[in-house]
Design an enzyme around this catalytic site. Structure first.
Site, PDB file in Angstrom:
ATOM      1  N   ARG A  35       0.826  -1.211   0.000  1.00 40.57           N
ATOM      2  CA  ARG A  35       0.000   0.000   0.000  1.00 40.57           C
ATOM      3  C   ARG A  35       0.857   1.256   0.000  1.00 40.57           C
ATOM      4  O   ARG A  35       0.423   2.316  -0.424  1.00 40.57           O
ATOM      5  CB  ARG A  35      -0.908   0.012   1.238  1.00 40.57           C
ATOM      6  CG  ARG A  35      -2.058  -0.949   1.144  1.00 40.57           C
ATOM      7  CD  ARG A  35      -2.826  -0.982   2.440  1.00 40.57           C
ATOM      8  NE  ARG A  35      -1.965  -1.392   3.540  1.00 40.57           N
ATOM      9  CZ  ARG A  35      -2.320  -1.402   4.813  1.00 40.57           C
ATOM     10  NH1 ARG A  35      -3.521  -1.025   5.157  1.00 40.57           N
ATOM     11  NH2 ARG A  35      -1.482  -1.799   5.749  1.00 40.57           N
ATOM     12  N   TYR A 154      -5.820 -13.944  15.368  1.00 37.62           N
ATOM     13  CA  TYR A 154      -4.644 -14.060  14.490  1.00 37.62           C
ATOM     14  C   TYR A 154      -4.302 -15.534  14.264  1.00 37.62           C
ATOM     15  O   TYR A 154      -4.052 -15.963  13.129  1.00 37.62           O
ATOM     16  CB  TYR A 154      -3.453 -13.313  15.110  1.00 37.62           C
ATOM     17  CG  TYR A 154      -2.198 -13.453  14.285  1.00 37.62           C
ATOM     18  CD1 TYR A 154      -2.097 -12.823  13.048  1.00 37.62           C
ATOM     19  CD2 TYR A 154      -1.122 -14.232  14.724  1.00 37.62           C
ATOM     20  CE1 TYR A 154      -0.958 -12.968  12.266  1.00 37.62           C
ATOM     21  CE2 TYR A 154       0.016 -14.377  13.951  1.00 37.62           C
ATOM     22  CZ  TYR A 154       0.088 -13.743  12.721  1.00 37.62           C
ATOM     23  OH  TYR A 154       1.209 -13.896  11.947  1.00 37.62           O
ATOM     24  N   VAL A 187       9.899 -13.322  14.405  1.00 37.35           N
ATOM     25  CA  VAL A 187      10.644 -12.589  13.378  1.00 37.35           C
ATOM     26  C   VAL A 187      10.511 -11.110  13.718  1.00 37.35           C
ATOM     27  O   VAL A 187       9.396 -10.622  13.879  1.00 37.35           O
ATOM     28  CB  VAL A 187      10.055 -12.833  11.971  1.00 37.35           C
ATOM     29  CG1 VAL A 187      10.875 -12.114  10.917  1.00 37.35           C
ATOM     30  CG2 VAL A 187       9.968 -14.326  11.669  1.00 37.35           C
TER      31      VAL A 187
END
Ligand code: 8X3
Length: 253
Positions: A35, A154, A187
């Site tokens: 985006r 999630y 990560v």
């Protein structure tokens, strides 16, 4: 040999950016989606300068199905034969309990992590089947294997990514098209900053006392799955730091 084309969603940061760099340095042609046009443009310039990479920017919000259709439909002829689709765009907002969180925020998470991944697959894979070659690499997560506190929605979306990857692999079993689900553990990217709604110190505490993986580390694994000979299908990879054992068991020094 003709250079392969890889389309990466969410390429402007984190794992997506790491993949863009790794595939660029290995001579792939890149279609970069995201985006943030400014960041994508800067990345394009960097990859062109560093690796003489051939980069096509395709900025749109993956949640907008019409925009995805229009963008893919507008690709010039020489960019249409996508060899690898990396469904990387994904996020989480908040660490709320399932019975307390915001349904509106969860709409964003589900629309991005599940429905957009499905839409991109639906738009790109028919061409792969027609051409008799292709590879879909989905960014799953260790979160799809085990639910953890504050991660309910999630984790559900990443369990869905596993089911969609397995289902697609079944549906494509009579074609040469391969399907891989990469499941990273910790990560360090902007991911946690978004999870904690911009609270950088809360985000940093996730990686305190442990050496987390980087977007580049995950890109190594993604590239491995893509680069093995075509009769080999790396179906799934769970990859985490040396001192992480499950979604919740981490040893911090
Ligand atoms: C991101 C990894 O450990 O935050 O998918 O679930 S984790």
């Amino acid at each position: 040999m003709e250079k392969k084309i890889v389309l990466i969603t969410g390429a402007s940061s984190g794992i997506g950016e790491g993949c863009a760099r790794k595939f660029a340095m290995n001579g792939y042609r890149l279609i970069l989606n995201g985006r943030n046009v400014e960041k994508l443009t800067a990345l394009k310039r960097e990859l062109e300068a560093a690796y003489r990479a051939d980069v096509c920017l395709l900025p749109f919000d993956v949640r907008n199905r019409r925009a995805a259709e229009t963008a893919l439909g507008s690709l010039p002829e020489e960019w249409r034969a996508i060899d690898i689709l990396i469904n990387n765009a994904g996020l989480v907002i908040g660490v709320d309990k399932e019975h307390e969180g915001s349904l509106d925020e969860w709409d964003v998470v589900i629309d991005t992590n599940v429905k957009a991944l499905l839409a991109m697959t639906r738009l790109v894979v028919p061409g792969m089947v027609e051409r008799g070659r292709g590879h879909v690499i989905n960014m799953g997560s260790i979160a799809g294997d085990y639910a953890y506190p504050g991660g309910s929605v999630y984790c559900a979306t990443k369990a869905a990514v596993k089911a969609l990857s397995d289902g697609l692999r079944i549906d494509l079993v009579d074609t040469p098209v391969r399907v891989t689900n990469i499941k990273p553990g910790l990560v360090e990217t902007n991911f946690s900053v978004v999870r904690f709604r911009g609270d950088k110190s809360a985000a940093d505490s996730v990686y305190r006392g442990i050496r987390p993986l980087t977007g580049e580390d995950i890109a190594e694994v993604v590239y491995f799955a893509a680069a093995v000979p075509e009769h080999i299908q790396v179906a799934e990879v769970l990859v985490m730091p040396a001192n992480q054992a499950t979604g919740t068991i981490v040893s911090r020094k």
